[in-house]
Design a protein around this motif. Structure first.
Motif, PDB file in Angstrom:
ATOM      1  N   GLU A  25       0.873  -1.179   0.000  1.00  0.00           N
ATOM      2  CA  GLU A  25       0.000   0.000   0.000  1.00  0.00           C
ATOM      3  C   GLU A  25       0.908   1.225   0.000  1.00  0.00           C
ATOM      4  O   GLU A  25       1.271   1.766   1.043  1.00  0.00           O
ATOM      5  N   PHE A  26       1.293   1.637  -1.214  1.00  0.00           N
ATOM      6  CA  PHE A  26       2.344   2.632  -1.388  1.00  0.00           C
ATOM      7  C   PHE A  26       2.035   3.976  -0.739  1.00  0.00           C
ATOM      8  O   PHE A  26       2.901   4.597  -0.133  1.00  0.00           O
ATOM      9  N   SER A  27       0.799   4.418  -0.871  1.00  0.00           N
ATOM     10  CA  SER A  27       0.434   5.728  -0.341  1.00  0.00           C
ATOM     11  C   SER A  27       0.588   5.785   1.180  1.00  0.00           C
ATOM     12  O   SER A  27       1.172   6.722   1.726  1.00  0.00           O
ATOM     13  N   ASP A  28       0.084   4.750   1.864  1.00  0.00           N
ATOM     14  CA  ASP A  28       0.175   4.716   3.328  1.00  0.00           C
ATOM     15  C   ASP A  28       1.617   4.510   3.789  1.00  0.00           C
ATOM     16  O   ASP A  28       2.026   5.046   4.821  1.00  0.00           O
ATOM     17  N   PHE A  29       2.385   3.701   3.038  1.00  0.00           N
ATOM     18  CA  PHE A  29       3.799   3.537   3.373  1.00  0.00           C
ATOM     19  C   PHE A  29       4.518   4.881   3.280  1.00  0.00           C
ATOM     20  O   PHE A  29       5.309   5.241   4.159  1.00  0.00           O
ATOM     21  N   TYR A  30       4.245   5.615   2.226  1.00  0.00           N
ATOM     22  CA  TYR A  30       4.874   6.915   1.988  1.00  0.00           C
ATOM     23  C   TYR A  30       4.634   7.861   3.172  1.00  0.00           C
ATOM     24  O   TYR A  30       5.563   8.477   3.701  1.00  0.00           O
ATOM     25  N   LYS A  31       3.384   7.941   3.595  1.00  0.00           N
ATOM     26  CA  LYS A  31       3.033   8.848   4.694  1.00  0.00           C
ATOM     27  C   LYS A  31       3.659   8.405   6.011  1.00  0.00           C
ATOM     28  O   LYS A  31       4.188   9.230   6.765  1.00  0.00           O
ATOM     29  N   SER A  32       3.624   7.104   6.287  1.00  0.00           N
ATOM     30  CA  SER A  32       4.195   6.593   7.534  1.00  0.00           C
ATOM     31  C   SER A  32       5.714   6.761   7.562  1.00  0.00           C
ATOM     32  O   SER A  32       6.293   7.092   8.604  1.00  0.00           O
ATOM     33  N   ALA A  33       6.365   6.529   6.420  1.00  0.00           N
ATOM     34  CA  ALA A  33       7.823   6.671   6.347  1.00  0.00           C
ATOM     35  C   ALA A  33       8.245   8.112   6.576  1.00  0.00           C
ATOM     36  O   ALA A  33       9.238   8.385   7.275  1.00  0.00           O
ATOM     37  N   LEU A  34       7.496   9.061   6.014  1.00  0.00           N
ATOM     38  CA  LEU A  34       7.817  10.473   6.225  1.00  0.00           C
ATOM     39  C   LEU A  34       7.607  10.870   7.691  1.00  0.00           C
ATOM     40  O   LEU A  34       8.381  11.649   8.251  1.00  0.00           O
ATOM     41  N   LEU A  35       6.557  10.318   8.313  1.00  0.00           N
ATOM     42  CA  LEU A  35       6.313  10.607   9.722  1.00  0.00           C
ATOM     43  C   LEU A  35       7.406   9.983  10.595  1.00  0.00           C
ATOM     44  O   LEU A  35       7.816  10.561  11.604  1.00  0.00           O
ATOM     45  N   TYR A  36       7.888   8.811  10.207  1.00  0.00           N
ATOM     46  CA  TYR A  36       8.999   8.188  10.919  1.00  0.00           C
ATOM     47  C   TYR A  36      10.219   9.111  10.885  1.00  0.00           C
ATOM     48  O   TYR A  36      10.885   9.343  11.899  1.00  0.00           O
ATOM     49  N   LEU A  37      10.505   9.657   9.707  1.00  0.00           N
ATOM     50  CA  LEU A  37      11.661  10.548   9.559  1.00  0.00           C
ATOM     51  C   LEU A  37      11.470  11.864  10.314  1.00  0.00           C
ATOM     52  O   LEU A  37      12.447  12.509  10.697  1.00  0.00           O
ATOM     53  N   ALA A  38      10.205  12.246  10.539  1.00  0.00           N
ATOM     54  CA  ALA A  38       9.930  13.477  11.288  1.00  0.00           C
ATOM     55  C   ALA A  38      10.345  13.342  12.750  1.00  0.00           C
ATOM     56  O   ALA A  38      10.639  14.338  13.413  1.00  0.00           O
ATOM     57  N   TYR A  39      10.376  12.099  13.250  1.00  0.00           N
ATOM     58  CA  TYR A  39      10.740  11.855  14.655  1.00  0.00           C
ATOM     59  C   TYR A  39      12.112  11.192  14.788  1.00  0.00           C
ATOM     60  O   TYR A  39      12.461  10.700  15.855  1.00  0.00           O
TER      61      TYR A  39
END
Length: 230
Positions: A25-39
């Motif tokens: 699920e590319f879209s959800d992976f993209y958002k979660s990965a960016l949020l991971y990098l935010a922290y």
């Protein structure tokens, strides 16, 4: 809960991203990965980890790219791709970000590594449509002939109209297509992440506009005595 350590959020979003990656699920992976990098501090990650994450994030960005979802292109982790065997993916993202259809096609035709990615090959038509939309948003400014859009996007006039209608339907732009005159008048474009070349282009346009305003001002001042006398 308050005062939660950032590492808790980082771990949560990392597990979340891996879950979505497994499910493709590319879209959800993209958002979660960016949020991971935010922290997470990028400097604390190993080079191999950064490269793997940059690769996955870049691939998923190809599906998520529209006018506002280009955060990954400017994230420091993406530069981990440079100087590696997957450096081509970095340039793919740049081509998307700039709406550079010619560069994108060059990368697709001459890069065997890119052609080896099933997800990109299987959805080639979808990706081409996305970059055509970004190309459209790059060149569009007020009233523009459909023929110019066709020239830049390498599409027929009929396909350009379809592209415009799709862009209007998903609210990437607002405007009116004039089929009689063969033009489109754009009144609004969805905000997007801009690179340095795009900001420079906007600055040049603004400088040109200021020059015209100054010329008009001088002309009005020169005519003022005659107008007052009249």
């Amino acid at each position: 809960m308050t005062d939660i350590d950032p590492s808790v959020y980082a771990n949560y979003y990392w597990v979340s991203s891996q879950f979505y990656k497994f499910r493709q699920e590319f879209s959800d992976f993209y958002k979660s990965a960016l949020l991971y990098l935010a922290y997470t501090s990028v400097e604390s990650l190993s080079d191999s980890f950064k490269l793997d994450l940059a690769f996955d994030l870049s691939l998923s960005a190809c599906w998520e790219i529209t006018s506002t979802t280009l955060e990954s292109c400017s994230h420091p982790i993406i530069k981990s791709l440079l100087g590696t065997k997957v450096e081509w993916l970095y340039y793919i993202l740049q081509a998307f970000n700039n709406g550079d259809l010619v560069r994108y096609q060059e990368l697709c035709v001459y890069n065997s590594a890119l052609r080896a990615q099933p997800a990109l090959v299987e959805n080639e038509k979808k990706l081409l449509e996305k970059i055509n939309i970004l190309c459209l948003m790059e060149i569009i400014f007020r009233t523009i002939p459909l023929s110019i859009i066709a020239e830049r996007t390498k599409l027929s006039i009929e396909d350009v109209e379809h592209l415009l209608m799709k862009s209007l339907s998903v609210h990437l732009i607002e405007g009116i297509i004039d089929q009689v005159e063969g033009t489109v008048h754009v009144s609004w474009v969805q905000p997007r992440v801009l690179g340095i070349p795009q900001i420079k282009s906007l600055r040049d346009r603004l400088d040109s506009w200021l020059g015209k305003v100054h010329t008009a001002l001088l002309s009005i001042e020169a005519e003022t005595p005659d107008l007052v006398a009249t």
